[in-house]
Write an enzyme that holds these catalytic residues in place. Structure first.
Site, short mmCIF file in Angstrom:
data_model
loop_
_atom_site.label_atom_id
_atom_site.label_comp_id
_atom_site.label_asym_id
_atom_site.label_seq_id
_atom_site.Cartn_x
_atom_site.Cartn_y
_atom_site.Cartn_z
N ASP A 194 0.91 -1.33 -0.05
CA ASP A 194 0.13 -0.13 0.03
C ASP A 194 0.99 1.10 -0.08
OD1 ASP A 194 -2.00 1.69 0.23
OD2 ASP A 194 -2.83 0.94 2.13
N ALA A 195 1.10 1.58 -1.22
CA ALA A 195 2.12 2.92 -1.37
C ALA A 195 1.48 4.00 -1.97
CB ALA A 195 3.48 2.33 -2.22
N LYS A 196 0.39 3.68 -2.78
CA LYS A 196 -0.53 4.79 -3.16
C LYS A 196 0.37 5.84 -4.43
CE LYS A 196 -4.06 4.80 0.16
NZ LYS A 196 -3.45 3.97 1.02
N ARG A 197 1.54 5.25 -5.07
CA ARG A 197 2.23 6.03 -5.91
C ARG A 197 1.41 6.38 -7.15
NH1 ARG A 197 4.96 6.03 -1.64
NH2 ARG A 197 6.98 4.80 -1.63
N THR B 238 -0.78 -0.35 -4.63
CA THR B 238 -1.67 0.60 -4.85
C THR B 238 -1.18 1.68 -5.51
OG1 THR B 238 -1.28 1.31 -2.66
CG2 THR B 238 -3.07 -0.18 -2.63
#
Length: 277
Positions: A95-98, A125
């Site tokens: 879960d890094a939402k890059r 993510t």
């Protein structure tokens, strides 16, 4: 032959139950476990969760931010934890939402999705708010590596609707256009595609079509208030593709390995029948 992420995810959920357990080493959780809020505490916390659950859960979701806050020492823990969890049989969704454009997005894709990268994960993510097309490097890298990508679509934070429910020039909402894009990427897949959406389990309801032929990560279960019944209400006919995420309620049972396992078993026993497992 590379087996696509969606195929591997379906098999893992069928064998182990659908639950996705977060690895979220908040400072208060480290304290509750009697651990120092430093890299040594982070390492003990992370590898206790892996020891307890990596042979039991379908998929882990480590939150990159809680490792990054310790700088290079924290990232080093994450770099060791990802292959350790995968070696024990669990899938890993980072879960890094890059989200970025051009060569920068390609760099993120190479870092987390390329097959031989030091922090290669099963899925990542990403954020689509520089335009869905800006994520193309991640989709391409995932396709080559047999990895997955989860795109933010309908999140449960109170600020989200102002953006995600806004109408695009073409008519659909921003969230709807993201879901349409994912549906296109999964076109032709017989069961579960590798390109998924993040849809909060606490949003209550939605008029969007969530049947994207891909996985639907649903954070917010347990301590955040969502229940199995919430999932049935939100996801409807796409319920079997939901990947329910629970973090705080499971992790609060540590540092006892057996208590972590028991909490995970209870959650899977509750959620599995609702989701068709």
């Amino acid at each position: 032959m590379i087996v696509p992420f969606g195929t591997r995810l379906r098999a893992a959920m069928a064998a182990r139950g659908p639950l996705c357990v977060g690895i979220d080493p908040h400072a208060h959780l480290l304290q509750a476990w009697g651990l120092p809020d430093d890299p040594s505490g982070l390492e003990k916390f992370t590898f206790t969760v892996i020891e307890a659950l990596a042979e039991q859960v379908a998929i882990f979701k480590p939150q990159s931010a809680f490792f990054e806050r310790f700088g290079s020492a924290g990232v080093a823990v994450l770099e060791r934890a990802i292959p350790a969890a995968r070696a024990a049989g669990a899938l890993v969704l980072l879960d890094a939402k890059r989200g970025d454009i051009g060569s920068t997005m390609a760099g993120y894709a190479s870092a987390y999705l390329a097959k031989d990268a030091p922090m290669a994960c099963d899925a990542l993510t990403v954020s689509p708010y520089l335009g869905f097309g800006s994520l193309q490097p991640a989709f391409e890298e995932a396709h080559v590596a047999g990895a997955g990508v989860f795109v933010l679509a309908l999140t449960s934070n109170p600020e989200a609707p102002a953006l995600q429910s806004a109408r695009t020039a073409g008519g659909p909402t921003v969230a709807g256009s993201v879901l349409d894009g994912l549906r296109g990427l999964n076109e032709g897949v017989e069961d579960l595609g590798s390109f998924g959406a993040v849809v909060g389990a606490t949003i209550g309801s939605t008029d969007e079509d969530l049947d994207i032929r891909g996985p639907l990560l649903a954070p917010g279960l347990g301590a955040q208030g969502a229940t199995a019944e919430s999932l049935a209400k939100i996801f409807g006919s796409a319920l079997h593709n939901v990947v329910p995420n629970m973090s705080r309620e499971i992790l609060a049972e540590g540092p006892s390995v057996q208590a972590l396992r028991d909490a995970t078993t209870r959650a899977n026993d509750t959620l599995g029948p609702v989701l068709g497992y």
